[in-house]
Scaffold this active site. Structure first.
Site, PDB file in Angstrom:
ATOM      1  N   HIS A  66      -3.887   6.844   3.350  1.00 14.55           N
ATOM      2  CA  HIS A  66      -4.241   5.557   2.741  1.00 14.55           C
ATOM      3  C   HIS A  66      -5.265   4.840   3.634  1.00 14.55           C
ATOM      4  O   HIS A  66      -4.986   4.557   4.805  1.00 14.55           O
ATOM      5  CB  HIS A  66      -3.002   4.672   2.588  1.00 14.55           C
ATOM      6  CG  HIS A  66      -3.353   3.271   2.211  1.00 14.55           C
ATOM      7  ND1 HIS A  66      -3.863   2.956   0.973  1.00 14.55           N
ATOM      8  CD2 HIS A  66      -3.323   2.113   2.915  1.00 14.55           C
ATOM      9  CE1 HIS A  66      -4.118   1.661   0.934  1.00 14.55           C
ATOM     10  NE2 HIS A  66      -3.800   1.121   2.099  1.00 14.55           N
TER      11      HIS A  66
ATOM     12  N   PHE B 111      -9.875  -5.639   0.126  1.00 14.28           N
ATOM     13  CA  PHE B 111      -9.163  -5.240  -1.088  1.00 14.28           C
ATOM     14  C   PHE B 111     -10.046  -5.237  -2.328  1.00 14.28           C
ATOM     15  O   PHE B 111     -10.989  -6.019  -2.433  1.00 14.28           O
ATOM     16  CB  PHE B 111      -7.945  -6.148  -1.317  1.00 14.28           C
ATOM     17  CG  PHE B 111      -6.776  -5.785  -0.429  1.00 14.28           C
ATOM     18  CD1 PHE B 111      -5.745  -5.004  -0.912  1.00 14.28           C
ATOM     19  CD2 PHE B 111      -6.726  -6.188   0.885  1.00 14.28           C
ATOM     20  CE1 PHE B 111      -4.680  -4.644  -0.099  1.00 14.28           C
ATOM     21  CE2 PHE B 111      -5.672  -5.840   1.715  1.00 14.28           C
ATOM     22  CZ  PHE B 111      -4.646  -5.060   1.219  1.00 14.28           C
TER      23      PHE B 111
ATOM     24  N   ASN C 229      -9.803  -1.117  -0.508  1.00 12.44           N
ATOM     25  CA  ASN C 229      -8.364  -0.850  -0.419  1.00 12.44           C
ATOM     26  C   ASN C 229      -7.711  -1.389  -1.693  1.00 12.44           C
ATOM     27  O   ASN C 229      -7.651  -2.593  -1.898  1.00 12.44           O
ATOM     28  CB  ASN C 229      -7.826  -1.557   0.836  1.00 12.44           C
ATOM     29  CG  ASN C 229      -6.332  -1.363   1.037  1.00 12.44           C
ATOM     30  OD1 ASN C 229      -5.608  -0.984   0.124  1.00 12.44           O
ATOM     31  ND2 ASN C 229      -5.867  -1.645   2.246  1.00 12.44           N
TER      32      ASN C 229
ATOM     33  N   CYS D 189       0.803  -1.219   0.000  1.00  9.94           N
ATOM     34  CA  CYS D 189       0.000   0.000   0.000  1.00  9.94           C
ATOM     35  C   CYS D 189       0.836   1.268   0.000  1.00  9.94           C
ATOM     36  O   CYS D 189       0.274   2.354  -0.146  1.00  9.94           O
ATOM     37  CB  CYS D 189      -0.945  -0.018   1.192  1.00  9.94           C
ATOM     38  SG  CYS D 189      -2.026  -1.443   1.132  1.00  9.94           S
TER      39      CYS D 189
HETATM   40  C1  LIG Z   1     -10.827  -6.707   9.753  1.00 12.43           C
HETATM   41  C2  LIG Z   1     -11.730  -5.548  10.197  1.00 12.43           C
HETATM   42  C3  LIG Z   1     -12.552  -5.075   8.986  1.00 12.43           C
HETATM   43  C4  LIG Z   1     -12.690  -6.068  11.272  1.00 12.43           C
HETATM   44  O1  LIG Z   1     -13.353  -4.984  11.851  1.00 12.43           O
HETATM   45  P1  LIG Z   1     -14.492  -5.164  13.011  1.00 12.43           P
HETATM   46  O2  LIG Z   1     -15.181  -3.853  13.117  1.00 12.43           O
HETATM   47  O3  LIG Z   1     -15.303  -6.364  12.679  1.00 12.43           O
HETATM   48  O4  LIG Z   1     -13.893  -5.384  14.424  1.00 12.43           O
HETATM   49  P2  LIG Z   1     -12.533  -5.912  15.032  1.00 12.43           P
HETATM   50  O5  LIG Z   1     -11.399  -5.109  14.542  1.00 12.43           O
HETATM   51  O6  LIG Z   1     -12.809  -5.921  16.497  1.00 12.43           O
HETATM   52  O7  LIG Z   1     -12.360  -7.429  14.573  1.00 12.43           O
HETATM   53  C5  LIG Z   1     -13.411  -8.414  14.512  1.00 12.43           C
HETATM   54  C6  LIG Z   1     -12.790  -9.791  14.491  1.00 12.43           C
HETATM   55  O8  LIG Z   1     -11.818  -9.853  13.437  1.00 12.43           O
HETATM   56  C7  LIG Z   1     -10.548 -10.225  13.984  1.00 12.43           C
HETATM   57  N1  LIG Z   1      -9.477  -9.497  13.272  1.00 12.43           N
HETATM   58  C8  LIG Z   1      -9.310  -8.172  13.180  1.00 12.43           C
HETATM   59  N2  LIG Z   1      -8.205  -7.893  12.460  1.00 12.43           N
HETATM   60  C9  LIG Z   1      -7.683  -9.066  12.080  1.00 12.43           C
HETATM   61  C10 LIG Z   1      -6.554  -9.444  11.325  1.00 12.43           C
HETATM   62  N3  LIG Z   1      -5.732  -8.523  10.770  1.00 12.43           N
HETATM   63  N4  LIG Z   1      -6.301 -10.749  11.134  1.00 12.43           N
HETATM   64  C11 LIG Z   1      -7.129 -11.694  11.648  1.00 12.43           C
HETATM   65  N5  LIG Z   1      -8.224 -11.389  12.388  1.00 12.43           N
HETATM   66  C12 LIG Z   1      -8.490 -10.110  12.604  1.00 12.43           C
HETATM   67  C13 LIG Z   1     -10.631  -9.802  15.446  1.00 12.43           C
HETATM   68  O9  LIG Z   1      -9.741 -10.543  16.242  1.00 12.43           O
HETATM   69  C14 LIG Z   1     -12.059 -10.122  15.787  1.00 12.43           C
HETATM   70  O10 LIG Z   1     -12.184 -11.519  16.004  1.00 12.43           O
HETATM   71  P3  LIG Z   1     -13.171 -12.144  17.107  1.00 12.43           P
HETATM   72  O11 LIG Z   1     -14.534 -11.775  16.639  1.00 12.43           O
HETATM   73  O12 LIG Z   1     -12.868 -13.617  17.033  1.00 12.43           O
HETATM   74  O13 LIG Z   1     -12.797 -11.518  18.402  1.00 12.43           O
HETATM   75  C15 LIG Z   1     -10.904  -4.377  10.745  1.00 12.43           C
HETATM   76  O14 LIG Z   1     -10.296  -4.788  11.954  1.00 12.43           O
HETATM   77  C16 LIG Z   1      -9.839  -3.877   9.802  1.00 12.43           C
HETATM   78  O15 LIG Z   1     -10.101  -3.211   8.784  1.00 12.43           O
HETATM   79  N6  LIG Z   1      -8.580  -4.080  10.182  1.00 12.43           N
HETATM   80  C17 LIG Z   1      -7.463  -3.437   9.466  1.00 12.43           C
HETATM   81  C18 LIG Z   1      -6.880  -4.392   8.568  1.00 12.43           C
HETATM   82  C19 LIG Z   1      -5.500  -3.955   8.183  1.00 12.43           C
HETATM   83  O16 LIG Z   1      -4.515  -4.278   8.829  1.00 12.43           O
HETATM   84  N7  LIG Z   1      -5.380  -3.237   7.077  1.00 12.43           N
HETATM   85  C20 LIG Z   1      -4.130  -2.880   6.492  1.00 12.43           C
HETATM   86  C21 LIG Z   1      -4.154  -3.466   5.184  1.00 12.43           C
HETATM   87  S1  LIG Z   1      -2.541  -3.514   4.641  1.00 12.43           S
HETATM   88  C22 LIG Z   1      -2.376  -2.110   3.786  1.00 12.43           C
HETATM   89  O17 LIG Z   1      -3.278  -1.325   3.660  1.00 12.43           O
HETATM   90  C23 LIG Z   1      -1.028  -1.946   3.245  1.00 12.43           C
HETATM   91  C24 LIG Z   1      -0.473  -3.084   2.420  1.00 12.43           C
HETATM   92  O18 LIG Z   1      -1.160  -4.001   1.995  1.00 12.43           O
HETATM   93  O19 LIG Z   1       0.704  -3.019   2.133  1.00 12.43           O
END
Ligand SMILES: CC(C)(COP(=O)(O)OP(=O)(O)OC[C@H]1O[C@@H](n2cnc3c(N)ncnc32)[C@H](O)[C@@H]1OP(=O)(O)O)[C@@H](O)C(=O)NCCC(=O)NCCSC(=O)CC(=O)O
Length: 342
Positions: free
Chosen positions: A256, A161, A289, A113
């Site tokens: 981003h 994504f 994304n 990203c």
């Molecule tokens: C995945 C989500 C949409 C989920 O949102 P929610 O509102 O449902 O709530 P939450 O965050 O409490 O998470 C809900 C459930 O998902 C799980 N969870 C959250 N993030 C996780 C992850 N990265 N991997 C695995 N599980 C994950 C939590 O433990 C929880 O599980 P349980 O219910 O069992 O407790 C959000 O957390 C999100 O957008 N996270 C950011 C992801 C990220 O890192 N993006 C960067 C992309 S990389 C990028 O942009 C750059 C690149 O690629 O280079």
């Protein structure tokens, strides 16, 4: 894009995303569902034509708006995670656009990203050091390289994504009465949050490109972002008043949109007013994304909004932020060429 599918997910902040994927493709490639079956070669085959084609459709619009012929492009920087061979998408894009054979091509691969901001920084260096250079920055991503079924390891990635391409033309000393700059890239820098290199990762496997995103990414960014920005503003010739207590709300923000908790965390850490993230949230909602291409959409959305906001005061200075494997944080300080939005 030829084939599109739209998906909606409330938690991910997306309402619409675009994919080069349909039932016909999935019927022809049952291996795309099953991470145990080899599918990388078939994915790379498809991406080899789709990724440059998507980039070409974005670049044609950018070149038309720029107002000069495509043959005036001197350099091309192509960012993607979706390509896996050489000659690569950069050469195909050059040929689709009819760029001159002497165009200097660079491909940046697997930056994730922050690929878009890395490409912009390189473009700035090239433009400032080569008289008359015009650099086409093109970022194009197709999720088919990583698409998988519900049994795969990358459910969070599949939820966030989407496909997309964004292009920007970068140059120095704009040609009077022809070129109308939108943003000036004032300074650009990169910082790495050390000792967490596995927090965001990508790896080519026999089943396609595998993403890893740690659950800790949003918190890590929230904890580190202000220190990182203070470093940048402390050393850069940014032209804004620096007295040790920066009011972040005086700037415009192109962040981003890696996911809702990332935007929420940065907003909270910098005490930003909600409208500062509106362009980023809009792009996440409408397109998902799109990795390196996303930041181009955010800049485009900012200028679209500014054009609508007649008479209102727009910040002169702003910050572009992008993140990716490392965890790498890219910061670009921007100056808006405000007269273009009036
Ligand atoms: C995945 C989500 C949409 C989920 O949102 P929610 O509102 O449902 O709530 P939450 O965050 O409490 O998470 C809900 C459930 O998902 C799980 N969870 C959250 N993030 C996780 C992850 N990265 N991997 C695995 N599980 C994950 C939590 O433990 C929880 O599980 P349980 O219910 O069992 O407790 C959000 O957390 C999100 O957008 N996270 C950011 C992801 C990220 O890192 N993006 C960067 C992309 S990389 C990028 O942009 C750059 C690149 O690629 O280079």
């Amino acid at each position: 894009m030829e084939e599109r599918r739209q998906g909606k997910s409330d938690k991910t902040g997306t309402e619409k995303r675009h994919f080069h994927m349909n039932e016909e493709i999935l019927r022809a490639h049952p291996e795309f569902h099953d991470p145990q079956l080899p599918s990388l070669e078939a994915r790379i085959d498809m991406a080899a034509t789709k990724v440059p084609k998507l980039a070409a459709s974005a670049a044609e619009k950018a070149i038309a708006e720029w107002g000069r012929p495509a043959t005036d492009i001197t350099h091309l920087i192509f960012g993607t995670y979706s390509d896996g061979r050489a000659p690569s998408a950069d050469l195909h894009l050059a040929s689709l656009l009819g760029l001159r054979p002497s165009v200097c091509r660079t491909i940046i691969n697997l930056h994730g990203c922050y690929g878009g901001s890395r490409a912009l920084q390189l473009a700035k260096e090239i433009a400032e050091n080569n008289h008359g250079a015009r650099v086409l920055v093109a970022c194009s991503e197709a999720t088919l390289i990583s698409f998988g079924g519900p049994d795969g390891s990358n459910l969070v990635g599949h939820g966030l994504f989407g496909d997309g391409a964004g292009t920007i033309i970068v140059g120095a000393d704009p040609m009077a009465n022809v070129e109308r700059p939108l943003f000036e890239i004032v300074s650009a820098s990169q910082t790495t949050i050390l000792n967490i290199e596995h927090a965001i990762g990508m790896e080519f496997t026999k089943g396609g490109l595998d993403f890893n995103m740690s659950i800790h990414v949003p918190a890590l960014l929230r904890q580190n972002i202000e220190r990182c920005l203070l470093d940048v503003f402390g050393i850069g010739p940014v032209g804004v008043h620096i007295d040790g207590s920066i009011e972040w709300n005086d700037l415009f923000w192109a962040v981003h949109p890696g996911g809702p908790p990332i935007l929420d965390g940065i907003e909270a850490a910098l005490k930003l007013q909600p409208e500062k993230m509106a362009a980023s949230r809009h792009v996440l909602r409408e397109y998902g994304n799109m990795s390196g291409a996303t930041i181009v959409f955010v800049l485009d959305e900012l200028r679209r909004r500014w054009r609508k906001e007649e008479g209102e005061r727009r910040p002169e200075w702003g910050v572009m932020l992008a993140f990716g494997p490392g965890i790498t944080i890219e910061t670009i300080v921007l100056h808006s060429a405000a007269m273009q939005f009036a």
